[in-house]
Scaffold this motif. Structure first.
Motif, PDB file in Angstrom:
ATOM      1  N   TRP A   1      41.845  36.564  30.770  1.00  0.00           N
ATOM      2  CA  TRP A   1      41.330  36.618  32.121  1.00  0.00           C
ATOM      3  C   TRP A   1      40.802  38.157  32.444  1.00  0.00           C
ATOM      4  O   TRP A   1      41.424  39.023  32.318  1.00  0.00           O
ATOM      5  CB  TRP A   1      42.194  36.297  33.130  1.00  0.00           C
ATOM      6  CG  TRP A   1      41.436  35.946  34.458  1.00  0.00           C
ATOM      7  CD1 TRP A   1      41.309  36.675  35.636  1.00  0.00           C
ATOM      8  CD2 TRP A   1      40.625  34.651  34.622  1.00  0.00           C
ATOM      9  NE1 TRP A   1      40.265  35.958  36.438  1.00  0.00           N
ATOM     10  CE2 TRP A   1      40.240  34.652  35.828  1.00  0.00           C
ATOM     11  CE3 TRP A   1      40.323  33.534  33.854  1.00  0.00           C
ATOM     12  CZ2 TRP A   1      39.169  33.827  36.483  1.00  0.00           C
ATOM     13  CZ3 TRP A   1      39.829  32.645  34.316  1.00  0.00           C
ATOM     14  CH2 TRP A   1      39.267  32.729  35.677  1.00  0.00           C
TER      15      TRP A   1
ATOM     16  N   ASP B   1      38.149  39.201  35.053  1.00  0.00           N
ATOM     17  CA  ASP B   1      37.550  39.089  36.175  1.00  0.00           C
ATOM     18  C   ASP B   1      38.619  39.578  36.937  1.00  0.00           C
ATOM     19  O   ASP B   1      39.912  39.405  37.064  1.00  0.00           O
ATOM     20  CB  ASP B   1      36.836  37.925  36.589  1.00  0.00           C
ATOM     21  CG  ASP B   1      35.937  37.975  37.876  1.00  0.00           C
ATOM     22  OD1 ASP B   1      35.835  39.372  38.304  1.00  0.00           O
ATOM     23  OD2 ASP B   1      35.678  36.974  38.369  1.00  0.00           O
TER      24      ASP B   1
ATOM     25  N   GLN C   1      38.645  39.086  40.089  1.00  0.00           N
ATOM     26  CA  GLN C   1      39.093  37.588  40.981  1.00  0.00           C
ATOM     27  C   GLN C   1      40.132  36.809  40.219  1.00  0.00           C
ATOM     28  O   GLN C   1      39.648  36.636  39.143  1.00  0.00           O
ATOM     29  CB  GLN C   1      37.822  37.011  41.425  1.00  0.00           C
ATOM     30  CG  GLN C   1      36.946  37.695  42.242  1.00  0.00           C
ATOM     31  CD  GLN C   1      37.280  37.551  43.668  1.00  0.00           C
ATOM     32  OE1 GLN C   1      38.370  37.078  43.947  1.00  0.00           O
ATOM     33  NE2 GLN C   1      36.656  38.162  44.567  1.00  0.00           N
TER      34      GLN C   1
ATOM     35  N   LEU D   1      42.170  33.702  38.626  1.00  0.00           N
ATOM     36  CA  LEU D   1      41.749  32.199  38.437  1.00  0.00           C
ATOM     37  C   LEU D   1      42.285  31.286  39.579  1.00  0.00           C
ATOM     38  O   LEU D   1      43.282  31.706  40.051  1.00  0.00           O
ATOM     39  CB  LEU D   1      42.660  31.726  37.059  1.00  0.00           C
ATOM     40  CG  LEU D   1      42.742  30.460  36.899  1.00  0.00           C
ATOM     41  CD1 LEU D   1      41.099  29.847  36.578  1.00  0.00           C
ATOM     42  CD2 LEU D   1      43.252  30.038  35.789  1.00  0.00           C
TER      43      LEU D   1
ATOM     44  N   ARG E   1      37.784  26.676  41.828  1.00  0.00           N
ATOM     45  CA  ARG E   1      36.520  27.109  41.622  1.00  0.00           C
ATOM     46  C   ARG E   1      35.696  26.437  40.471  1.00  0.00           C
ATOM     47  O   ARG E   1      36.492  25.853  39.743  1.00  0.00           O
ATOM     48  CB  ARG E   1      36.543  28.685  41.389  1.00  0.00           C
ATOM     49  CG  ARG E   1      37.156  29.456  42.843  1.00  0.00           C
ATOM     50  CD  ARG E   1      36.932  31.056  42.304  1.00  0.00           C
ATOM     51  NE  ARG E   1      35.748  31.600  42.124  1.00  0.00           N
ATOM     52  CZ  ARG E   1      35.101  32.348  43.344  1.00  0.00           C
ATOM     53  NH1 ARG E   1      35.659  32.078  44.359  1.00  0.00           N
ATOM     54  NH2 ARG E   1      33.952  32.811  43.283  1.00  0.00           N
TER      55      ARG E   1
ATOM     56  N   TYR F   1      33.439  26.709  37.417  1.00  0.00           N
ATOM     57  CA  TYR F   1      33.049  27.749  36.280  1.00  0.00           C
ATOM     58  C   TYR F   1      31.827  27.258  35.476  1.00  0.00           C
ATOM     59  O   TYR F   1      31.799  26.040  35.134  1.00  0.00           O
ATOM     60  CB  TYR F   1      34.247  28.443  35.436  1.00  0.00           C
ATOM     61  CG  TYR F   1      35.175  29.081  36.177  1.00  0.00           C
ATOM     62  CD1 TYR F   1      35.122  30.370  36.563  1.00  0.00           C
ATOM     63  CD2 TYR F   1      36.291  28.191  36.858  1.00  0.00           C
ATOM     64  CE1 TYR F   1      35.958  31.157  37.549  1.00  0.00           C
ATOM     65  CE2 TYR F   1      37.313  29.073  37.645  1.00  0.00           C
ATOM     66  CZ  TYR F   1      37.287  30.328  37.958  1.00  0.00           C
ATOM     67  OH  TYR F   1      38.058  30.972  38.824  1.00  0.00           O
TER      68      TYR F   1
ATOM     69  N   LYS G   1      36.048  23.088  34.671  1.00  0.00           N
ATOM     70  CA  LYS G   1      37.219  23.419  35.535  1.00  0.00           C
ATOM     71  C   LYS G   1      38.473  23.473  34.918  1.00  0.00           C
ATOM     72  O   LYS G   1      38.664  23.069  33.831  1.00  0.00           O
ATOM     73  CB  LYS G   1      37.251  22.365  36.761  1.00  0.00           C
ATOM     74  CG  LYS G   1      36.159  22.152  37.733  1.00  0.00           C
ATOM     75  CD  LYS G   1      36.335  21.214  38.748  1.00  0.00           C
ATOM     76  CE  LYS G   1      37.225  22.057  39.677  1.00  0.00           C
ATOM     77  NZ  LYS G   1      37.450  21.145  40.942  1.00  0.00           N
TER      78      LYS G   1
ATOM     79  N   ASP H   1      31.899  32.816  36.559  1.00  0.00           N
ATOM     80  CA  ASP H   1      31.885  32.329  37.729  1.00  0.00           C
ATOM     81  C   ASP H   1      30.802  31.761  38.269  1.00  0.00           C
ATOM     82  O   ASP H   1      29.763  32.754  38.384  1.00  0.00           O
ATOM     83  CB  ASP H   1      32.569  33.488  38.586  1.00  0.00           C
ATOM     84  CG  ASP H   1      33.290  33.082  39.955  1.00  0.00           C
ATOM     85  OD1 ASP H   1      32.455  32.601  40.617  1.00  0.00           O
ATOM     86  OD2 ASP H   1      34.473  33.266  40.416  1.00  0.00           O
TER      87      ASP H   1
ATOM     88  N   THR I   1      29.714  34.005  41.577  1.00  0.00           N
ATOM     89  CA  THR I   1      29.461  35.619  41.297  1.00  0.00           C
ATOM     90  C   THR I   1      28.667  35.895  40.246  1.00  0.00           C
ATOM     91  O   THR I   1      28.125  37.197  40.031  1.00  0.00           O
ATOM     92  CB  THR I   1      30.626  36.310  41.440  1.00  0.00           C
ATOM     93  OG1 THR I   1      31.606  36.038  40.271  1.00  0.00           O
ATOM     94  CG2 THR I   1      31.580  36.234  42.597  1.00  0.00           C
TER      95      THR I   1
ATOM     96  N   GLN J   1      30.073  36.591  37.447  1.00  0.00           N
ATOM     97  CA  GLN J   1      30.661  37.377  36.579  1.00  0.00           C
ATOM     98  C   GLN J   1      31.428  36.795  35.577  1.00  0.00           C
ATOM     99  O   GLN J   1      31.718  35.754  35.537  1.00  0.00           O
ATOM    100  CB  GLN J   1      31.773  38.141  37.328  1.00  0.00           C
ATOM    101  CG  GLN J   1      31.239  39.222  38.449  1.00  0.00           C
ATOM    102  CD  GLN J   1      30.563  40.617  37.851  1.00  0.00           C
ATOM    103  OE1 GLN J   1      31.283  40.769  37.104  1.00  0.00           O
ATOM    104  NE2 GLN J   1      29.731  41.042  38.753  1.00  0.00           N
TER     105      GLN J   1
ATOM    106  N   ALA K   1      33.990  35.666  33.682  1.00  0.00           N
ATOM    107  CA  ALA K   1      35.603  35.553  34.248  1.00  0.00           C
ATOM    108  C   ALA K   1      36.532  35.383  33.015  1.00  0.00           C
ATOM    109  O   ALA K   1      37.903  35.994  33.473  1.00  0.00           O
ATOM    110  CB  ALA K   1      35.746  34.153  35.074  1.00  0.00           C
TER     111      ALA K   1
END
Length: 432
Positions: free
Chosen positions: A339, A341, A343, A345, A349, A351, A363, A419, A422, A424, A426
């Motif tokens: 991971w 990010d 933020q 997991l 959300r 992805y 997901k 993400d 965002t 980003q 992740a």
């Protein structure tokens, strides 16, 4: 677990070697790379003048702080630490090197993962003066575990700052035994270990007079002799992600339709029968075009445009393989996620999953376990993953994906999660 396997040392031009330095904070990673650059004449005069005048020098006034050759960020020089991965290039008559200097701090584990993802060799530094009763530091264990997880081909353990412990052979032997136990625990089949002083240059480029008890080569000679994947294994399976569909003369009867991309693994030749995944359509390679000429075959690493003998539906992101290749096609699969990010997991959300040139939604269906890098074992994940965590998960994608285990074929075994909100990056993932 010998100090060095002499059968691995050769004296032929063996291409480019990608390597990364890793280990704990202040083990001397940046200084070691600076020493390699300096002693191999890979530093320009203006660079030396710049670091000699630097206000952030941490060595005696008469000496050069070689760590500043890679620690280029202002924050790195102020704090005397490495924050981001720095890449440097140097060459010797036998080999070219691309070396990455990775941060030692635990909070920058994700930077080490990204740097190691393209490396073939990990140099794990150990500060001899900080090893007490054969206990290796936590980051030494963490980075060794990551090197094994990412499938790096060779592990070189450089026991640094031996000058601070009087070049004690008994201490070196104790560290060798401690790392041998760690390697066995992690599943590292073989490693090389040698005593050095990055600051003084002992056993880095030239053999040191302080280690008559060490019979192996210095670090640079060892790196020059390590075998890397320079020769193409034509027995391996070909993987060709379609990057671009090329059309010319679409109004003509004999219009040109080709599929451009880069071959990962093996060989493709004119006349080979292929299939396109995930759909499974079968055709033959009618032409292989490189730039403005036709070729009979391409090897791993080559970019080319494939022309097939019949019109089938092929789009960007599709995977072309040999017709007899066994590739799993699925929407649900298990993987190991690192991971990246800030933020954490969130299974709720959405992805984006990017594998090669294919992009699809995905997901995280379940988080099974998380790797405890201190105890070096899998533990209950507790429902999620935070930044720098590594865990085993189940993913579900919107579209079918062609999947190989990462250890067998990185091109189809590696992916990233983005993400959707965002944009980003992740996580980095490896199919298991």
């Amino acid at each position: 677990m010998n100090a060095v396997n002499e059968s691995w040392i050769s004296a032929v031009d063996t291409g480019v070697l990608r390597l990364i330095t890793a280990g704990s904070v202040d083990d001397g990673k940046s200084t070691l790379i600076g020493r390699l650059l300096y002693d191999s004449k890979g530093v320009f005069a203006d660079q030396l003048a710049s670091i000699t005048r630097s206000k952030y020098k941490r060595v005696a006034a008469s000496e050069i702080d070689l760590s500043l050759l890679t620690d280029g960020l202002e924050a790195e020089r102020e704090q005397g630490i490495t924050i981001d991965v720095a890449y440097r290039y140097f060459a010797t008559p036998l080999r070219k090197f691309i070396v990455a200097d990775a941060p030692g701090h635990e909070q920058y584990t994700r930077n080490m993962v990204t740097g190691a993802s393209t490396a073939e060799v990990a140099i794990i530094l150990i500060d001899a003066s900080r090893v007490q009763d054969g206990q290796l530091l936590a980051q030494t264990k963490r980075h060794s575990a990551l090197a094994q997880l990412l499938g790096l081909k060779h592990i070189v353990v450089a026991v640094n700052k031996m000058d601070l412990v009087g070049w004690d052979p008994a201490l070196f032997e104790g560290i060798r035994e401690a790392y041998a136990k760690l390697a066995q625990q992690l599943g590292i089949a073989e490693f090389h270990i040698l005593p050095i002083s990055a600051l003084k240059g002992d056993n880095v480029v030239e053999r040191s007079e302080h280690t008559p008890w060490y019979s192996g080569p210095p670090l640079l000679a060892l790196l020059e002799g390590l075998p890397v994947a320079t020769a193409v294994d034509e027995g391996s399976s070909s993987r060709f992600f379609v990057q671009w569909v090329i059309r010319h003369g679409g109004h003509d009867v004999n219009d040109f339709r080709g599929y451009a991309g880069q071959l990962a693994g093996g060989r493709l030749s004119v006349g080979d029968e292929i299939k396109v995944l995930p759909g499974g359509q079968v055709a033959k390679v009618a032409r292989l075009v490189q730039f403005d000429r036709d070729v009979e075959s391409v090897l791993a690493g080559d970019t080319a445009t494939l022309v097939l003998d019949r019109d089938i539906d092929v789009s960007r992101g599709d995977l072309i393989v040999q017709s007899d290749a066994e590739v799993r096609v699925a929407k649900e699969f298990e993987a190991e996620l690192c991971w990246l990010d800030q933020q954490p997991l969130n299974p709720l959300r959405q992805y984006w999953l990017k594998q090669g040139t294919r992009l699809t939604q995905a997901k995280v269906k379940a988080v099974h376990t998380r790797r405890d890098m201190h105890e070096l074992q899998h533990v209950e994940a507790g429902g999620g993953l935070g930044m720098n965590d590594i865990g085993r998960v189940t993913l579900v994608s919107r579209d079918f994906l062609a999947l190989d285990p990462y250890a067998e074929q990185a091109a189809t075994g590696a992916f990233i999660l983005i993400d959707a909100a965002t944009h980003q990056t992740a996580a980095a993932g490896m199919v298991r």
